[in-house]
Motif scaffolding. Structure first.
Motif, PDB file in Angstrom:
ATOM      1  N   LEU A  32      86.286  16.420 106.653  1.00  0.00           N
ATOM      2  CA  LEU A  32      85.752  17.732 107.027  1.00  0.00           C
ATOM      3  C   LEU A  32      86.866  18.746 107.242  1.00  0.00           C
ATOM      4  O   LEU A  32      86.785  19.887 106.767  1.00  0.00           O
ATOM      5  N   THR A  33      87.907  18.373 107.944  1.00  0.00           N
ATOM      6  CA  THR A  33      88.995  19.318 108.208  1.00  0.00           C
ATOM      7  C   THR A  33      89.814  19.585 106.960  1.00  0.00           C
ATOM      8  O   THR A  33      90.436  20.647 106.831  1.00  0.00           O
ATOM      9  N   GLY A  34      89.826  18.619 106.015  1.00  0.00           N
ATOM     10  CA  GLY A  34      90.501  18.872 104.750  1.00  0.00           C
ATOM     11  C   GLY A  34      89.766  19.905 103.921  1.00  0.00           C
ATOM     12  O   GLY A  34      90.382  20.763 103.288  1.00  0.00           O
ATOM     13  N   TRP A  35      88.430  19.819 103.925  1.00  0.00           N
ATOM     14  CA  TRP A  35      87.617  20.790 103.178  1.00  0.00           C
ATOM     15  C   TRP A  35      87.474  22.120 103.916  1.00  0.00           C
ATOM     16  O   TRP A  35      87.442  23.177 103.289  1.00  0.00           O
ATOM     17  N   LEU A  36      87.367  22.036 105.238  1.00  0.00           N
ATOM     18  CA  LEU A  36      87.122  23.230 106.056  1.00  0.00           C
ATOM     19  C   LEU A  36      88.161  23.301 107.167  1.00  0.00           C
ATOM     20  O   LEU A  36      87.874  23.036 108.344  1.00  0.00           O
ATOM     21  N   PRO A  37      89.418  23.658 106.842  1.00  0.00           N
ATOM     22  CA  PRO A  37      90.478  23.640 107.849  1.00  0.00           C
ATOM     23  C   PRO A  37      90.226  24.567 109.036  1.00  0.00           C
ATOM     24  O   PRO A  37      90.709  24.315 110.140  1.00  0.00           O
ATOM     25  N   ALA A  38      89.452  25.637 108.823  1.00  0.00           N
ATOM     26  CA  ALA A  38      89.212  26.584 109.917  1.00  0.00           C
ATOM     27  C   ALA A  38      88.276  26.035 110.983  1.00  0.00           C
ATOM     28  O   ALA A  38      88.024  26.708 111.985  1.00  0.00           O
ATOM     29  N   LEU A  39      87.759  24.828 110.816  1.00  0.00           N
ATOM     30  CA  LEU A  39      86.964  24.217 111.888  1.00  0.00           C
ATOM     31  C   LEU A  39      87.775  24.098 113.172  1.00  0.00           C
ATOM     32  O   LEU A  39      87.206  24.017 114.260  1.00  0.00           O
ATOM     33  N   VAL A  40      89.089  24.101 113.039  1.00  0.00           N
ATOM     34  CA  VAL A  40      89.933  24.024 114.233  1.00  0.00           C
ATOM     35  C   VAL A  40      89.734  25.237 115.130  1.00  0.00           C
ATOM     36  O   VAL A  40      90.000  25.192 116.340  1.00  0.00           O
ATOM     37  N   GLU A  41      89.245  26.363 114.556  1.00  0.00           N
ATOM     38  CA  GLU A  41      89.037  27.580 115.343  1.00  0.00           C
ATOM     39  C   GLU A  41      87.730  27.543 116.128  1.00  0.00           C
ATOM     40  O   GLU A  41      87.512  28.407 116.983  1.00  0.00           O
ATOM     41  N   HIS A  42      86.862  26.569 115.864  1.00  0.00           N
ATOM     42  CA  HIS A  42      85.568  26.502 116.548  1.00  0.00           C
ATOM     43  C   HIS A  42      85.763  25.947 117.952  1.00  0.00           C
ATOM     44  O   HIS A  42      86.190  24.800 118.130  1.00  0.00           O
ATOM     45  N   HIS A  43      85.421  26.766 118.942  1.00  0.00           N
ATOM     46  CA  HIS A  43      85.629  26.370 120.332  1.00  0.00           C
ATOM     47  C   HIS A  43      84.650  25.298 120.780  1.00  0.00           C
ATOM     48  O   HIS A  43      84.981  24.415 121.551  1.00  0.00           O
ATOM     49  N   CYS A  44      83.402  25.433 120.343  1.00  0.00           N
ATOM     50  CA  CYS A  44      82.333  24.526 120.742  1.00  0.00           C
ATOM     51  C   CYS A  44      82.190  24.554 122.267  1.00  0.00           C
ATOM     52  O   CYS A  44      82.580  25.509 122.928  1.00  0.00           O
ATOM     53  N   GLY A  45      81.587  23.506 122.852  1.00  0.00           N
ATOM     54  CA  GLY A  45      81.344  23.490 124.295  1.00  0.00           C
ATOM     55  C   GLY A  45      82.605  23.364 125.118  1.00  0.00           C
ATOM     56  O   GLY A  45      82.617  23.639 126.325  1.00  0.00           O
ATOM     57  N   VAL A  46      83.719  22.951 124.476  1.00  0.00           N
ATOM     58  CA  VAL A  46      84.968  22.791 125.204  1.00  0.00           C
ATOM     59  C   VAL A  46      85.511  24.146 125.641  1.00  0.00           C
ATOM     60  O   VAL A  46      86.200  24.261 126.661  1.00  0.00           O
ATOM     61  N   GLY A  47      85.224  25.179 124.845  1.00  0.00           N
ATOM     62  CA  GLY A  47      85.596  26.538 125.237  1.00  0.00           C
ATOM     63  C   GLY A  47      86.984  26.966 124.836  1.00  0.00           C
ATOM     64  O   GLY A  47      87.489  27.969 125.335  1.00  0.00           O
ATOM     65  N   GLU A  48      87.630  26.235 123.947  1.00  0.00           N
ATOM     66  CA  GLU A  48      88.962  26.626 123.510  1.00  0.00           C
ATOM     67  C   GLU A  48      89.178  26.181 122.072  1.00  0.00           C
ATOM     68  O   GLU A  48      88.425  25.363 121.531  1.00  0.00           O
ATOM     69  N   ARG A  49      90.219  26.751 121.441  1.00  0.00           N
ATOM     70  CA  ARG A  49      90.543  26.408 120.062  1.00  0.00           C
ATOM     71  C   ARG A  49      90.695  24.896 119.938  1.00  0.00           C
ATOM     72  O   ARG A  49      91.331  24.246 120.753  1.00  0.00           O
ATOM     73  N   GLY A  50      90.107  24.337 118.886  1.00  0.00           N
ATOM     74  CA  GLY A  50      90.162  22.896 118.698  1.00  0.00           C
ATOM     75  C   GLY A  50      89.069  22.148 119.437  1.00  0.00           C
ATOM     76  O   GLY A  50      89.003  20.914 119.368  1.00  0.00           O
ATOM     77  N   GLY A  51      88.191  22.875 120.106  1.00  0.00           N
ATOM     78  CA  GLY A  51      87.144  22.228 120.892  1.00  0.00           C
ATOM     79  C   GLY A  51      86.203  21.387 120.051  1.00  0.00           C
ATOM     80  O   GLY A  51      85.849  20.269 120.425  1.00  0.00           O
ATOM     81  N   PHE A  52      85.817  21.912 118.891  1.00  0.00           N
ATOM     82  CA  PHE A  52      84.894  21.151 118.044  1.00  0.00           C
ATOM     83  C   PHE A  52      85.570  19.903 117.486  1.00  0.00           C
ATOM     84  O   PHE A  52      84.950  18.833 117.409  1.00  0.00           O
ATOM     85  N   LEU A  53      86.848  20.017 117.108  1.00  0.00           N
ATOM     86  CA  LEU A  53      87.542  18.836 116.600  1.00  0.00           C
ATOM     87  C   LEU A  53      87.646  17.768 117.683  1.00  0.00           C
ATOM     88  O   LEU A  53      87.542  16.562 117.392  1.00  0.00           O
ATOM     89  N   GLN A  54      87.819  18.204 118.916  1.00  0.00           N
ATOM     90  CA  GLN A  54      87.837  17.242 120.014  1.00  0.00           C
ATOM     91  C   GLN A  54      86.509  16.510 120.115  1.00  0.00           C
ATOM     92  O   GLN A  54      86.460  15.290 120.305  1.00  0.00           O
ATOM     93  N   ARG A  55      85.428  17.252 119.950  1.00  0.00           N
ATOM     94  CA  ARG A  55      84.107  16.627 119.994  1.00  0.00           C
ATOM     95  C   ARG A  55      83.932  15.646 118.838  1.00  0.00           C
ATOM     96  O   ARG A  55      83.330  14.582 118.988  1.00  0.00           O
TER      97      ARG A  55
END
Length: 733
Positions: free
Chosen positions: A51-74
């Protein structure tokens, strides 16, 4: 790992108005994860990397964590595929140029079934993004190839097909910034700004103030010039001709060099400049004739072409054109040089968002004629270092607003007024726009209705200009919001009669009221539609009606869940009860407490200057008071109700319904009384009980809801009393 079965898309609903998720339109999707319910992201080897290879900007999704990289953490910790699909779809929309920051995914009462939602202004764009996102996610889960670039392009094409053009979008955006609502009236750029009688309409940069006569004048260049000249506006001498021979004769009379152009053309099509030779003039006639009904020969005005945008009599933006040249290298054709040296400019493109057009010689006969005059054609190979003129003028995209001389601005404004256009694009040619026209022999060459705004919004050079704001301010004065009194009534019991009562009270106050409720669609107490009309579509029909200057709309839970509200905000939001969940299982509503999230939607959209009217006897509803942006009016049948007493102590408004009367309070002070012992009031209460199955107290509360809504809009208690005397409890035919 074995291949996983597809996530099933059980149901897709476009929520077109404010809803339980967000104030804006959204796409709600019911998903069945199937076997993937047992496989969160951390149990799918390689999923995060793919997913991150195809969509590298997913790192910018905060998600519930509330900060950059939040979605990747999830993703790394383990999250379910409905949530992952939400973020994949949002990222595809971002990549396609339609930033979308909102999404949510929630489980339902069924194992493995989720509701996933994301913000979506257009249903077709949202469905396309969902389809591509679904395919991408399944490919990532099963470690299969996927063409991300093609998926993004498909979404982008759908956006280009479905979204407003940049000029219209700029005006709508400026109106939205001022709190003015809008409704799109067709699949193109016809948009209504405001509601009911307060509305204005735009179609790109034309408005309902734009005169049809003025448009016709502007489309006839010879007539335009005649009118401008008679009013002292400098224009080039010219003559309409009907043949190549006549064009040459007119050119000799006017004086060489000359310009030939179509009499009713636009966008610079078919225009040939600085012609001196008979052969060129006769060839230019044929080019111009192909673009319009007649051809005009004009004196050539030396200088650069400029476009001035006049809105409401004022110049609000200006852009300058420049000549286009290519330089030969001794190897490549003119066509190839144009692609390499001009079309390679990132500001050029076919879509509307590009400030400069792609140059395609096959659709530019005037350019081809210019090449012929230099002894070249598209396949010619210019010598190394040879400069070739491709376009003498046009390419108007360099901002020069701050340079416009007052004399030039006056002439442009006068030209727009003479033609009669409220919004006009004034084309003039002048060597230096910072100096007066006359000494330079500058002249206005065209007046255009419905001018494009992109050159001012996204100039190739210089500052963007807030032209959308200028047009919005032209249509609505500083104290206008485009809104009319609008009352939304939410609840589960008695809504149709409450809405009709409220509309009747407003009608007696002198309003031309539109009403959409379970009893039908009404205009000024006349039923024009008998089928149940407590729906999104019925509400929108009222808001589009120019005769309506007040609207009452019933909003049941099923309508809110299935479509969203028909309006963005309202002056008065009423919530009467949360007594029934009948028919809501389809929406996974199984308990009364779940109605809070549904019915609060009505209170969430109350304007800052508006009022939320709440039944304080229902503890669930009383808790909504803190969610209201405006003031709150509470009503109760208990004179000692502690929440109402505290509310009155804070100078809040309240209604207390006793068997004998409804007492109206502004804080601690009585503000009026509505007697209930008379025959008329008893007849209304009886109707509420018999028709809706209410007990005596609930009937009194229903009546108080209507009284509170009317009083919130300034209807006096005495007029309410008169309304009870005259209200027809039976439905009109």
């Amino acid at each position: 790992m074995s291949k996983k079965n597809d996530i099933q898309l059980l149901r897709i609903t476009h929520l077109r108005g404010p809803n339980i998720w967000t104030y804006r339109p959204a796409l709600e999707v019911w998903l069945d994860l199937g076997e993937l319910e047992d496989f969160p992201s951390n149990l799918l080897p390689g999923l995060t990397e793919r997913l991150t290879g195809w969509l590298p900007a997913l790192v910018e999704h905060h998600c519930g964590v509330g900060e950059r990289g939040g979605f990747l953490q999830r993703l790394e910790e383990g999250t379910w595929m409905g949530h992952v699909l939400e973020h994949v779809v949002i990222e595809l929309l971002n990549l396609a140029g339609m930033p979308t920051g909102f999404g949510q995914t929630r489980s339902t009462s069924q194992r493995g079934v989720y509701r996933m939602v994301f913000r979506a202004r257009d249903e077709q764009v949202a469905r396309c993004a969902l389809q591509q996102g679904h395919a991408l996610l399944m490919a990532a889960i099963n470690d299969e190839p996927f063409d991300v670039k093609a998926a993004v392009e498909l979404v982008r094409e759908q956006i280009d097909d479905c979204y407003l053009g940049p000029s219209t979008a700029a005006i709508v955006g400026a109106a939205t910034d001022r709190g003015i609502p809008h409704i799109r009236l067709n699949d193109g750029n016809l948009v209504q700004l405001g509601y009911g009688a307060a509305q204005r309409r735009i179609w790109t940069a034309e408005t309902d103030k734009t005169s049809a006569i003025a448009e016709n004048i502007a489309s006839n260049k010879d007539l335009t010039k005649s009118l401008l000249k008679s009013c002292g506006v400098p224009v080039p001498e010219g003559e309409v001709v009907d043949s190549p021979e006549a064009a040459w004769e007119a050119a000799q009379d006017i004086g060489l060099p000359v310009v030939l152009k179509p009499l009713d053309g636009n966008h610079g099509r078919g225009v040939s400049l600085e012609l001196t030779e008979r052969a060129d003039i006769e060839a230019a006639f044929k080019v111009a004739e192909a673009e319009g009904s007649d051809v005009i020969v004009e004196r050539y005005v030396p200088g650069d072409e400029h476009r001035l945008l006049v809105v409401g009599g004022q110049v609000v933006a200006a852009a300058r054109g420049e000549s286009l040249w290519i330089t030969g290298n001794g190897r490549d054709s003119v066509r190839r040089l144009i692609d390499d040296q001009l079309n390679s400019d990132p500001r050029r493109g076919e879509a509307e968002e590009f400030p400069l057009e792609t140059i395609i010689l096959e659709r530019e006969p005037a350019m081809c004629l210019l090449l012929e005059r230099q002894g070249l054609n598209p396949e010619s190979v210019p010598a190394a270092g040879q400069r070739v003129l491709v376009q003498r003028n046009g390419n108007v995209a360099i901002d020069c607003t701050d340079d416009v001389h007052p004399d030039v601005a006056f002439a442009a404004s006068l030209a727009a007024r003479v033609v009669g256009l409220d919004i006009a694009g004034i084309d003039l040619v002048v060597s230096d726009i910072s100096k007066p026209l006359a000494p330079q022999r500058g002249a206005i060459v065209e007046v255009n209705a419905g001018p494009g705004l992109l050159m001012h919004l996204k100039p190739a050079e210089g500052l963007p200009r807030p032209v959308g704001q200028a047009i919005a301010d032209h249509l609505f004065s500083a104290d206008e919001t485009g809104r009319i009194p609008l009352i939304g009534i939410g609840g589960t019991q008695g809504g149709a009669t409450i809405a009709r009562l409220t509309a009747w009270f407003l009608h007696l106050s002198g309003k031309h009221v539109g009403l959409a409720c379970g009893d039908g669609l009404f205009l000024a107490n006349r039923r024009v539609e008998t089928r149940p009309s407590a729906t999104f579509d019925a509400g929108q029909r009222l808001l589009m009606n120019r005769d309506v200057n007040a609207v009452v709309i019933e909003n049941g839970p099923a309508s809110i869940l299935g479509h969203g509200l028909a309006y963005d905000r309202c002056q008065v939001g009423v919530v009467t009860d949360a007594a029934s969940i009948d028919g809501l299982v389809h929406h996974d509503v199984h308990e009364h407490a779940q109605l809070f999230k549904v019915l609060r939607t009505q209170i969430d959209v109350v304007l800052d200057q508006g009022t939320g009217v709440l039944n304080a006897d229902d503890a669930l509803l009383a808790d909504m008071a803190e969610l209201c942006d405006g003031s709150v009016l509470l009503y109760t049948t208990n004179p000692e109700h502690p929440a109402v007493q505290a509310h009155r102590a804070r100078d809040g408004r309240a209604l207390i319904g006793l068997p004998e009367h409804i007492q109206i309070f502004q804080g601690q002070q009585p503000a009026g009384r509505v007697p209930l012992q008379g025959a008329a009031a008893q007849r209304v209460l009886a109707t509420l009980q018999e028709r809706h199955g209410l007990n005596a107290d609930d009937a009194r509360r229903a009546l108080m809801a209507a009284v509170g809504a009317a009083w919130s809009l300034g209807v006096a208690p005495e007029l309410v009393n008169a309304g009870l005397e005259t209200f027809a409890t039976t439905l009109p035919a």
